[in-house]
Design an enzyme around this catalytic site. Structure first.
Site, PDB file in Angstrom:
ATOM      1  N   CYS A  24     -13.387   3.328  -3.796  1.00  0.00           N
ATOM      2  CA  CYS A  24     -12.883   3.902  -2.544  1.00  0.00           C
ATOM      3  C   CYS A  24     -13.697   3.461  -1.323  1.00  0.00           C
ATOM      4  O   CYS A  24     -13.325   3.773  -0.191  1.00  0.00           O
ATOM      5  CB  CYS A  24     -12.839   5.419  -2.630  1.00  0.00           C
ATOM      6  SG  CYS A  24     -11.611   6.014  -3.805  1.00  0.00           S
ATOM      7  N   HIS A  30      -2.691   4.625   1.039  1.00  0.00           N
ATOM      8  CA  HIS A  30      -1.993   5.673   0.313  1.00  0.00           C
ATOM      9  C   HIS A  30      -0.692   6.003   1.033  1.00  0.00           C
ATOM     10  O   HIS A  30      -0.599   5.872   2.253  1.00  0.00           O
ATOM     11  CB  HIS A  30      -2.808   6.977   0.269  1.00  0.00           C
ATOM     12  CG  HIS A  30      -4.110   6.875  -0.438  1.00  0.00           C
ATOM     13  ND1 HIS A  30      -4.204   6.828  -1.813  1.00  0.00           N
ATOM     14  CD2 HIS A  30      -5.380   6.829   0.033  1.00  0.00           C
ATOM     15  CE1 HIS A  30      -5.487   6.765  -2.153  1.00  0.00           C
ATOM     16  NE2 HIS A  30      -6.219   6.755  -1.053  1.00  0.00           N
ATOM     17  N   HIS A  68       0.831   4.313   9.364  1.00  0.00           N
ATOM     18  CA  HIS A  68       0.565   2.879   9.496  1.00  0.00           C
ATOM     19  C   HIS A  68      -0.639   2.604  10.401  1.00  0.00           C
ATOM     20  O   HIS A  68      -0.632   1.640  11.185  1.00  0.00           O
ATOM     21  CB  HIS A  68       1.817   2.126   9.967  1.00  0.00           C
ATOM     22  CG  HIS A  68       2.811   1.977   8.855  1.00  0.00           C
ATOM     23  ND1 HIS A  68       3.671   2.999   8.500  1.00  0.00           N
ATOM     24  CD2 HIS A  68       3.057   0.959   8.010  1.00  0.00           C
ATOM     25  CE1 HIS A  68       4.418   2.599   7.487  1.00  0.00           C
ATOM     26  NE2 HIS A  68       4.070   1.366   7.163  1.00  0.00           N
ATOM     27  N   GLU A 107      -2.746  12.890  -1.691  1.00  0.00           N
ATOM     28  CA  GLU A 107      -3.175  11.513  -1.472  1.00  0.00           C
ATOM     29  C   GLU A 107      -2.515  10.586  -2.501  1.00  0.00           C
ATOM     30  O   GLU A 107      -2.252   9.426  -2.225  1.00  0.00           O
ATOM     31  CB  GLU A 107      -4.695  11.451  -1.589  1.00  0.00           C
ATOM     32  CG  GLU A 107      -5.297  10.150  -1.188  1.00  0.00           C
ATOM     33  CD  GLU A 107      -6.809  10.207  -1.201  1.00  0.00           C
ATOM     34  OE1 GLU A 107      -7.396  10.375  -0.113  1.00  0.00           O
ATOM     35  OE2 GLU A 107      -7.398  10.099  -2.287  1.00  0.00           O
TER      36      GLU A 107
END
Length: 118
Positions: A24, A30, A68, A107
């Site tokens: 991560c 996601h 985005h 998530e």
């Protein structure tokens, strides 16, 4: 009575505070699923707690800030864990939706946060 409305958005992020080598720590994305829960009494004459269209108007600007985008570039989200992101979203929505009682932020399909503003 509790009502809810669901939203989704796609964002990229990385977690700078996890150990070197943690997956991560690298940039990844996601599709987040956000559910807003509001509580209240049924209003007359409309017959609803809150107009779902009004909920959408409240949440849309917040979604637009996230969708985005690179979450790390947004003020207050330099370490955008799901937990920190859920508090950030809460802080944006709660002043506009007094009946807000919790949010659920997924998530992944199997991982997420439920935040009740505490």
């Amino acid at each position: 009575m509790i009502i809810y409305k669901q939203f989704s958005f796609d964002s990229a992020h990385f977690l700078p505070n996890v150990p070197e080598g943690h997956k991560c720590r690298e940039i990844h994305g996601h599709t987040y699923y956000l559910t807003i829960f509001a509580e209240g009494k049924i209003n007359n004459p409309e017959g609803w707690v809150v107009d779902f269209g009004h909920l959408k108007e409240i949440v849309k600007p917040v979604i637009d800030m996230l969708d985005h985008h690179m979450l790390n570039d947004i003020s207050g989200l330099e370490n955008p864990t799901a937990e920190i992101l859920s508090v950030w979203i809460w802080d944006k929505i709660k002043p506009l939706l007094p009946g807000l009682i919790k949010i659920e932020l997924k998530e992944t399909p199997t991982s997420g946060v439920i935040y009740e503003g505490i």
